[in-house]
Design a protein around this motif. Structure first.
Motif, mmCIF file in Angstrom:
data_model
loop_
_atom_site.group_PDB
_atom_site.id
_atom_site.type_symbol
_atom_site.label_atom_id
_atom_site.label_comp_id
_atom_site.label_asym_id
_atom_site.label_seq_id
_atom_site.Cartn_x
_atom_site.Cartn_y
_atom_site.Cartn_z
ATOM 1 N N VAL A 1 -21.425 42.119 51.817
ATOM 2 C CA VAL A 1 -21.792 41.752 53.190
ATOM 3 C C VAL A 1 -21.836 40.241 53.358
ATOM 4 N N PHE A 2 -22.250 39.581 52.319
ATOM 5 C CA PHE A 2 -22.512 38.148 52.415
ATOM 6 C C PHE A 2 -21.238 37.341 52.166
ATOM 7 N N ARG A 3 -20.899 36.392 53.083
ATOM 8 C CA ARG A 3 -19.678 35.605 52.931
ATOM 9 C C ARG A 3 -19.972 34.116 52.790
ATOM 10 N N GLY A 4 -21.221 33.751 52.584
ATOM 11 C CA GLY A 4 -21.567 32.336 52.444
ATOM 12 C C GLY A 4 -21.463 31.872 50.996
ATOM 13 N N ARG A 5 -22.156 30.804 50.677
ATOM 14 C CA ARG A 5 -22.158 30.282 49.309
ATOM 15 C C ARG A 5 -23.537 30.465 48.682
ATOM 16 N N TYR A 6 -23.607 30.150 47.391
ATOM 17 C CA TYR A 6 -24.847 30.413 46.641
ATOM 18 C C TYR A 6 -25.472 29.144 46.079
ATOM 19 N N HIS A 7 -26.731 29.304 45.700
ATOM 20 C CA HIS A 7 -27.379 28.277 44.890
ATOM 21 C C HIS A 7 -28.332 28.977 43.908
ATOM 22 N N CYS A 8 -28.057 28.793 42.615
ATOM 23 C CA CYS A 8 -28.896 29.442 41.595
ATOM 24 C C CYS A 8 -29.984 28.465 41.129
ATOM 25 N N LEU A 9 -31.230 28.922 41.173
ATOM 26 C CA LEU A 9 -32.354 28.039 40.821
ATOM 27 C C LEU A 9 -32.568 27.929 39.314
ATOM 28 N N GLY A 10 -32.188 28.953 38.591
ATOM 29 C CA GLY A 10 -32.431 28.942 37.149
ATOM 30 C C GLY A 10 -33.813 29.451 36.782
#
Ligand code: ZN
Lengths: 202, 338
Positions: A101-110
């Motif tokens: 569903v999601f077409r954006g970008r990510y950011h992983c916090l760790g």
């Protein structure tokens, strides 16, 4: 009772470290490797070595990337730069991608904020996230962390830090069980949750 | 109703298997024979803690690595195996991972001489009583309480670590309040119901004219980070809750007699049973440990009247003459000294 030779035992012990593999299964796998006619076990060994040598966190989002390049998601021009999805670890990207569903970008916090485990804001990629929001100017940041205490704390904390940057901060709504981790949610639940996002700290 | 109790290496008991019918069971024997341990085992299987000030480690038989409790009740089998650092729970032979899924399966209420601490003792005892009762009534409240406790420990770790991050403190404080405030509203209503039953029970047991009153004083949510850093701990919320108890309008700590305190303690336990009964849930198993012996015959009879006849009762007495007359048909099980 006689046992397998030491080198086979070593192989089985190694396989047993993989998630979901018990002693019996590890032994069966080791024997299958020994009996293989073609050279696939050697190829597998090469693949393991190559993956471990080449794969590192993407310099921008923290997802799995190869060499010095950005990850496939960051390089994909069709991804929507207006929505940034914040997840705990690179693993959490996969169930969201599967939901489709999601077409954006990510950011992983760790990780997640947890004073009990001595994990504070400086131990996570929160500074980098603030930098990305300033530089890339997304309209919305989705906090897709677990709904346990630590996930919720991290979401609230980041929402607070982003308040001055005039970006909408949301979180997936509906269906995620309280206290559950993102990993166990099924794709349908997660897909629906991402369609109904809510503001954090509102 | 409990039909069977199985013990292995619990307190002084090596292996025990007891069967019960309905009605009352009275374990009769000298001190140290292990009769209280039988009640403690039932309580532990229900609530996962002792009704005495004891840790699970204290309950392992000397020289044994672990203890085991098995209970066969109508339609359900409960199992607890405890060894240092590991606790296994099972329901109907299936392993249960989370205590929240296990808790409440076997509701029980214990009456012990230590109950006077609910009135004259530390506020923490009264808080624990309230938390346990709220959780027995509603599994949702138990889950919320577990979440609250996790938040409180995170906050505690943050405060103990010296200069906390203000934003992190804010996030935890906001959640603590969001989780805790509904629990306080629930407790306020709960104490109101409890107080009505307790007043009635106190009247019954004391036969006196003075009244027992109980009020809930919720902990405030007004807080300041610097104050908490100085104190090194959380100064708000459920940790600050209190039960305000008065006998004849006066705070009992200084003014009440030993007999009044004991009557009030029994009244509160009777109210606990009544609240659980009124909630329409499963009737609790009632455990009366060493209480009949310290009451005069009139109050002994009053206590027996306060326990619903349809509730399963287990009691301990050191002397068979202390069994109230109303429990004349109780099954008396001698527990010989070891
Ligand atoms: Zn990337």
């Amino acid at each position: 009772m006689s046992d397998l030779p030491p080198s086979v035992r070593r192989l089985a012990d190694g396989l047993r470290r993989l998630p979901g593999i018990g002693a019996r299964n590890a032994q069966r796998m080791a024997i299958a490797v020994l009996r293989a006619r073609e050279g696939w076990p050697e190829e597998l060994a090469d693949a393991i070595r190559a993956a471990r040598g080449n794969v590192r966190p993407c310099g921008r989002c923290g997802f799995f990337a190869e060499g010095d390049a950005l990850c496939e998601i960051c390089r994909d021009p069709k991804r929507d730069g207006a929505v940034l999805c914040v997840v705990e670890t690179a693993n959490d990207v996969l169930p969201i991608e599967r939901a489709g569903v999601f077409r954006g970008r990510y950011h992983c916090l760790g990780g997640k904020l947890s004073p009990i485990h001595n994990v504070g804001p400086d131990d996570l990629a929160i500074g980098a996230l603030l930098g990305r929001v300033r530089d890339e100017g997304p309209a919305e940041v989705v906090m897709a962390l677990g709904t346990d205490v630590e996930g919720e704390t991290t979401s609230l904390y980041i929402a607070q830090q982003l308040r001055s940057l005039s970006v909408r901060v949301t979180r997936p709504a509906m269906g995620l069980p309280m206290g559950g981790s993102l990993d166990v949610a099924d794709a349908l639940t997660l897909g629906r949750a991402l369609q109904h996002r809510q503001d954090v700290g509102a | 109703m409990i039909r069977e109790l199985l013990l292995r290496d619990f307190r002084c008991h090596g292996r025990v298997r007891l069967e019960f019918g309905g009605g009352a069971t009275v374990f009769c024997g000298p001190n140290g024979a292990g009769k209280s341990a039988l009640l403690e085992a039932i309580y532990f299987a229900g609530r996962l803690r002792s009704f005495r000030a004891a840790t699970p480690r204290d309950m392992v038989r000397r020289g044994a690595p672990s203890f085991e409790i098995g209970i066969g009740a109508d339609g359900v089998r409960l199992g607890v195996v405890w060894s240092a650092g590991d606790r296994r729970l099972s329901l109907n032979e299936g392993e249960i991972r989370s205590a929240a899924d296990y808790w409440g399966t076997l509701p029980c209420v214990a009456l012990t001489p230590a109950d006077v601490r609910l009135i004259g003792g530390p506020a923490a005892d009264a808080r624990r009583f309230l938390s346990a009762l709220a959780s027995q009534l509603d599994r949702g409240a138990l889950r919320a309480l577990l979440r609250y406790r996790r938040l409180a420990s995170q906050r505690q770790a943050l405060l103990a670590g010296g200069r906390p991050d203000r934003g992190l403190w804010d996030s935890l404080t906001l959640q603590l309040r969001e989780t805790g405030a509904p629990l306080q509203r629930q407790r306020r209503a709960l104490v109101r119901r409890l107080a009505v039953h307790a007043a009635r029970a106190y009247h019954e047991i004391s036969g006196g004219t003075e009244a027992l009153s109980i009020a809930y004083r919720p902990g405030s949510w007004d807080t300041d980070m610097d104050d908490e850093v100085r104190a090194g701990r959380t100064l708000v919320g459920l940790q600050r809750d209190a039960l305000q108890i008065a006998i004849g309008g006066a705070p009992p700590r200084r003014h009440a007699s030993e007999g009044q305190l004991r009557s009030a303690a029994i009244a509160i336990r009777a109210a606990e049973i009544a609240v659980l009964r009124a909630a329409g849930a499963q009737l609790p198993v009632v455990l009366v440990d060493d209480v009949f012996g310290e009451l005069d015959p009139a109050r002994r009879a009053a206590l027996a009247r306060l326990i619903p006849p349809e509730a399963q009762l287990f009691a301990t007495v050191a002397d068979g003459r202390w069994v109230p007359e109303t429990l004349a048909d109780a099954r008396v099980v001698p527990v010989p000294p070891h």
